[in-house]
Design a protein around this motif. Structure first.
Motif, PDB file in Angstrom:
ATOM      1  N   ASP A 261      22.178  37.001  69.810  1.00  0.00           N
ATOM      2  CA  ASP A 261      21.500  35.399  69.499  1.00  0.00           C
ATOM      3  C   ASP A 261      20.503  35.335  70.836  1.00  0.00           C
ATOM      4  N   ASP A 262      20.069  34.162  70.864  1.00  0.00           N
ATOM      5  CA  ASP A 262      18.609  34.163  71.663  1.00  0.00           C
ATOM      6  C   ASP A 262      19.119  33.985  72.975  1.00  0.00           C
ATOM      7  N   ARG A 263      20.307  34.100  73.495  1.00  0.00           N
ATOM      8  CA  ARG A 263      20.691  34.178  75.000  1.00  0.00           C
ATOM      9  C   ARG A 263      20.401  35.640  75.517  1.00  0.00           C
ATOM     10  N   THR A 264      18.951  35.897  75.608  1.00  0.00           N
ATOM     11  CA  THR A 264      18.454  37.299  75.835  1.00  0.00           C
ATOM     12  C   THR A 264      18.944  37.591  77.360  1.00  0.00           C
ATOM     13  N   ALA A 265      18.721  36.752  78.297  1.00  0.00           N
ATOM     14  CA  ALA A 265      18.965  37.092  79.737  1.00  0.00           C
ATOM     15  C   ALA A 265      20.436  37.473  79.669  1.00  0.00           C
ATOM     16  N   SER A 266      21.270  36.722  79.086  1.00  0.00           N
ATOM     17  CA  SER A 266      22.658  36.729  79.409  1.00  0.00           C
ATOM     18  C   SER A 266      23.091  38.136  78.577  1.00  0.00           C
ATOM     19  N   TRP A 267      22.487  38.454  77.593  1.00  0.00           N
ATOM     20  CA  TRP A 267      22.976  39.622  76.655  1.00  0.00           C
ATOM     21  C   TRP A 267      22.575  40.669  77.476  1.00  0.00           C
ATOM     22  N   ALA A 268      21.389  40.804  78.106  1.00  0.00           N
ATOM     23  CA  ALA A 268      20.793  41.777  78.934  1.00  0.00           C
ATOM     24  C   ALA A 268      21.789  42.015  79.948  1.00  0.00           C
ATOM     25  N   ILE A 269      22.412  40.998  80.730  1.00  0.00           N
ATOM     26  CA  ILE A 269      23.345  41.584  81.637  1.00  0.00           C
ATOM     27  C   ILE A 269      24.646  41.884  81.138  1.00  0.00           C
ATOM     28  N   ARG A 270      25.016  41.417  79.946  1.00  0.00           N
ATOM     29  CA  ARG A 270      26.282  41.745  79.228  1.00  0.00           C
ATOM     30  C   ARG A 270      26.043  43.440  78.866  1.00  0.00           C
ATOM     31  N   TRP A 271      25.007  43.646  78.582  1.00  0.00           N
ATOM     32  CA  TRP A 271      24.668  45.271  78.406  1.00  0.00           C
ATOM     33  C   TRP A 271      25.075  45.901  79.504  1.00  0.00           C
ATOM     34  N   ILE A 272      24.502  45.616  80.409  1.00  0.00           N
ATOM     35  CA  ILE A 272      25.061  46.444  81.959  1.00  0.00           C
ATOM     36  C   ILE A 272      26.240  46.359  81.997  1.00  0.00           C
ATOM     37  N   LEU A 273      27.119  45.343  81.902  1.00  0.00           N
ATOM     38  CA  LEU A 273      28.539  45.147  82.232  1.00  0.00           C
ATOM     39  C   LEU A 273      29.545  46.013  81.258  1.00  0.00           C
ATOM     40  N   ASP A 274      28.751  46.520  80.029  1.00  0.00           N
ATOM     41  CA  ASP A 274      29.655  47.118  78.996  1.00  0.00           C
ATOM     42  C   ASP A 274      29.757  48.491  79.664  1.00  0.00           C
ATOM     43  N   HIS A 275      28.971  48.883  80.862  1.00  0.00           N
ATOM     44  CA  HIS A 275      29.185  50.240  81.255  1.00  0.00           C
ATOM     45  C   HIS A 275      30.488  49.933  82.364  1.00  0.00           C
ATOM     46  N   PRO A 276      31.592  50.857  82.079  1.00  0.00           N
ATOM     47  CA  PRO A 276      32.658  50.315  83.011  1.00  0.00           C
ATOM     48  C   PRO A 276      32.580  50.951  84.464  1.00  0.00           C
ATOM     49  N   GLN A 277      31.422  51.747  84.752  1.00  0.00           N
ATOM     50  CA  GLN A 277      31.418  52.361  85.827  1.00  0.00           C
ATOM     51  C   GLN A 277      30.650  51.253  87.051  1.00  0.00           C
ATOM     52  N   VAL A 278      29.952  50.346  86.262  1.00  0.00           N
ATOM     53  CA  VAL A 278      29.269  49.263  87.116  1.00  0.00           C
ATOM     54  C   VAL A 278      30.368  48.393  87.854  1.00  0.00           C
ATOM     55  N   THR A 279      30.016  47.991  89.164  1.00  0.00           N
ATOM     56  CA  THR A 279      31.097  47.358  89.664  1.00  0.00           C
ATOM     57  C   THR A 279      30.582  45.767  89.621  1.00  0.00           C
ATOM     58  N   THR A 280      29.244  45.545  90.068  1.00  0.00           N
ATOM     59  CA  THR A 280      28.595  44.322  89.977  1.00  0.00           C
ATOM     60  C   THR A 280      27.185  44.262  89.674  1.00  0.00           C
ATOM     61  N   VAL A 281      26.593  43.322  88.971  1.00  0.00           N
ATOM     62  CA  VAL A 281      25.331  43.151  88.824  1.00  0.00           C
ATOM     63  C   VAL A 281      24.665  41.992  89.689  1.00  0.00           C
ATOM     64  N   ILE A 282      23.439  42.117  90.328  1.00  0.00           N
ATOM     65  CA  ILE A 282      23.144  41.053  91.063  1.00  0.00           C
ATOM     66  C   ILE A 282      21.660  40.410  90.685  1.00  0.00           C
ATOM     67  N   PRO A 283      21.584  39.826  89.600  1.00  0.00           N
ATOM     68  CA  PRO A 283      20.491  39.128  89.201  1.00  0.00           C
ATOM     69  C   PRO A 283      20.143  37.978  90.310  1.00  0.00           C
ATOM     70  N   GLY A 284      18.694  37.737  90.692  1.00  0.00           N
ATOM     71  CA  GLY A 284      18.480  36.582  91.431  1.00  0.00           C
ATOM     72  C   GLY A 284      18.060  35.385  90.503  1.00  0.00           C
ATOM     73  N   ALA A 285      17.908  34.246  91.333  1.00  0.00           N
ATOM     74  CA  ALA A 285      17.585  33.108  90.677  1.00  0.00           C
ATOM     75  C   ALA A 285      16.734  32.193  91.526  1.00  0.00           C
ATOM     76  N   SER A 286      15.778  31.462  90.672  1.00  0.00           N
ATOM     77  CA  SER A 286      14.955  30.702  91.546  1.00  0.00           C
ATOM     78  C   SER A 286      15.198  29.208  91.297  1.00  0.00           C
ATOM     79  N   LYS A 287      16.270  29.022  90.508  1.00  0.00           N
ATOM     80  CA  LYS A 287      16.613  27.648  90.102  1.00  0.00           C
ATOM     81  C   LYS A 287      18.054  27.555  89.369  1.00  0.00           C
ATOM     82  N   PRO A 288      18.889  26.839  89.753  1.00  0.00           N
ATOM     83  CA  PRO A 288      20.187  26.795  89.242  1.00  0.00           C
ATOM     84  C   PRO A 288      20.658  27.135  87.862  1.00  0.00           C
TER      85      PRO A 288
END
Length: 327
Positions: A261-288
């Motif tokens: 669906d159109d939650r592109t940023a969320s799905w892009a991070i989900r794609w990373i988390l689908d790799h079990p070897q990854v421990t954590t993803v650290i996206p930044g943010a400039s607004k809440p």
């Protein structure tokens, strides 16, 4: 929020990168906004915060230090060293035991902490890693109780493999995203075999994978997406993952059409988390609100295998051939 193990500690699989909070290289972020970002992150279950001594030359660390005094939760703070160029610092003195101890103690003072959960080499020269002295220095600082764990943030798979030979390495911080997929085959299994945590930075390719940019998007003069778009200031891979901006916009649009669906940023991070070897993803943010979008990835279901295959085919054909910078 789901949690994964970092050397036996349960840390949020979506962490928070705080380059933006240094109010340099991303435009300005006020203290009020920075606290709102940090509060939102913790209230949504986040507990792993990554910073560096050069993010605003201590500004990011100081903001986090003030924030920590307002919360009771157990929060895990990681910093990085090795890139300072202020008075008395620079290469190669940054890599001496004295220089590294000074960097750690400065970070501890900024963060108002007695010990760093994790200290990381900050994309230092390959030859310094290869010599091994910096790792001996980290072991010494660990023995002194200044740091609990140590790791390295690296630019290339070659550097990652050099680090993986070091006894006591707790983590590797790497660029891994839909615009930088191939590193999974090059180091993930080796890291898992050695029990080394993988921390993923630049997960949205400097915002390209948010789906909100177009070819006419402009960035502030003090935003690295303006002054480093072609790698003029530091490795091009740190900006848009090394992909030319207009090409990246086009490919991000194609990727968005493949996602559920159109939650592109969320799905892009989900794609990373689908790799079990990854421990954590650290996206930044400039607004809440960006924190909300990033954290949502932990609650999304895995992406279908067929979509993963389509995304890899696109990467191999249209994205990997144009990546610039060393990787």
């Amino acid at each position: 929020m789901r949690y994964r193990s970092f050397q036996g500690n349960n840390i949020s699989e979506v962490g928070l990168g705080t380059w933006q909070l240094g109010s340099s290289d991303w435009g300005n972020v006020s203290d009020e906004t920075a606290f709102a970002i940090l509060n939102t992150f913790v209230e949504l279950g986040g507990n792993f915060i990554d910073t560096a001594d050069v993010y605003g030359m201590g500004i990011s660390e100081k903001v986090i230090g003030r924030f920590l005094k307002t919360r009771q939760e157990q929060l895990f703070v990681a910093s990085k060293l090795g890139r300072r160029g202020d008075a008395g610092n620079g290469w190669p003195q940054n890599f001496s035991l004295e220089g590294m101890r000074r960097a750690v103690t400065d970070s501890l003072e900024h963060l108002q902490l007695p010990q760093l959960f994790l200290e990381q080499l900050h994309c230092i020269p390959t030859e310094e890693m290869r010599s091994g002295k910096v790792f001996d220095n980290l072991r010494q600082l660990q023995s002194e109780g200044l740091i609990k764990y140590w790791g390295a943030s690296v630019e290339t798979s070659e550097e990652a493999l050099i680090c993986l030979e070091q006894e006591g390495l707790a983590s590797l911080q790497i660029i891994f995203n839909l615009f930088r997929q191939h590193i999974a085959e090059e180091i993930f299994e080796q890291a898992a075999a050695k029990g080394v945590a993988l921390i993923v930075r630049v997960p949205l390719a400097s915002g390209l994978l948010s789906g909100k940019f177009n070819a006419n998007t402009q960035f502030a003069a003090n935003d690295h997406r303006h002054f480093n778009a072609d790698g003029a200031a530091f490795n091009a891979g740190e900006t848009f993952s090394g992909v030319p901006f207009e090409h990246g916009v086009q490919q991000a649009q194609t990727i968005a059409g493949m996602l559920p669906d159109d939650r592109t940023a969320s799905w892009a991070i989900r794609w990373i988390l689908d790799h079990p070897q990854v421990t954590t993803v650290i996206p930044g943010a400039s607004k809440p609100e960006q924190v909300h979008s990033n954290m949502l990835a932990s609650d999304l279901p895995p992406i279908e295998p067929g979509v993963h295959e389509q995304l890899r085919t696109l990467y191999d054909a249209e994205i990997k051939p144009v990546i610039r910078g060393h990787y």
